[in-house]
Design a protein around this motif. Sequence first.
Motif, PDB file in Angstrom:
ATOM      1  N   GLY A  90       6.891   7.841   5.916  1.00  0.00           N
ATOM      2  CA  GLY A  90       6.432   6.619   5.281  1.00  0.00           C
ATOM      3  C   GLY A  90       5.015   6.685   4.824  1.00  0.00           C
ATOM      4  N   ASP A 134       0.806  -1.228   0.000  1.00  0.00           N
ATOM      5  CA  ASP A 134       0.000   0.000   0.000  1.00  0.00           C
ATOM      6  C   ASP A 134       0.840   1.280   0.000  1.00  0.00           C
ATOM      7  OD1 ASP A 134      -2.392  -1.441   0.008  1.00  0.00           O
ATOM      8  OD2 ASP A 134      -2.360  -1.603   2.192  1.00  0.00           O
ATOM      9  N   ARG A 135       2.102   1.164  -0.281  1.00  0.00           N
ATOM     10  CA  ARG A 135       2.976   2.341  -0.371  1.00  0.00           C
ATOM     11  C   ARG A 135       3.283   2.588  -1.843  1.00  0.00           C
ATOM     12  NH1 ARG A 135       6.258   3.328   4.544  1.00  0.00           N
ATOM     13  NH2 ARG A 135       5.307   2.107   6.221  1.00  0.00           N
TER      14      ARG A 135
END
Length: 251
Positions: A251, A193-194
Amino acid sequence: MTTQPWTATVLSIFPEMFPGPLGHSLAGKAMERDLWRLAAVNLRDHASDRHRTVDDTPFGGGSGMVMRPDVIGRAVDAAREGGAQGPLLYLSPRGRPLTQSRARQLADGPGLLALCGRFEGVDERVLEARGFEEVSIGDFVLSGGELAAMVLIDATVRLLPGVIGDAYSLEEESFSGGLLEYPQYTRPQVWEDRQVPEVLLSGHHERIRAWRQAMALEVTRRRRPDLLGEMTGHNPRTVGAAQPSADPERG
């Protein structure tokens, strides 16, 4: 007249530790191509007794042993007579910190001679008499100077012409412009999901360049503000105040 490749001469009581990691990856391949050479000298070969003693007890008392100046002096002189060139470097935690700019200076020269200390250190007289430059790779103590010498040599060898195929990549590295390097990304585009920052997918080279510069400033401000204080025209309190997108710290 043939020019000799850049050569690192190492003085150690454990010459068998070399080339070690230096025989692999970029440095190892460059050595195979004769872009640089390594000579490991056994300090015990320059001792004068049958036990090949290189150390003795310290004057004034104290624990441990100190490496003898006569043995080291003979080793240095023999190396010089054998054609070894470049500055004499003693790997020591009390030395000046090794920097990227110093590594570049060393790469621009003919080579170096690195003394790897052991025990409690080296007699001060030989350091003064032979003009050693003391170099540190960090504020900590190792069992000996061999690993530190490998770090020093690797940092220098990779800057030699032809060692790294893409010379431009050297200009983008940490410390090359006084800053830490910007964050890097590769495939897959989305991982856990990054996502990769959109600007890097834009194909707009000027926007990408500006983003990378902003990120380099921000990472340096957060992690090594001391570097910004050394740069002309940059204030560590104000640089990076405008937050770039995709902050790697969050992040």
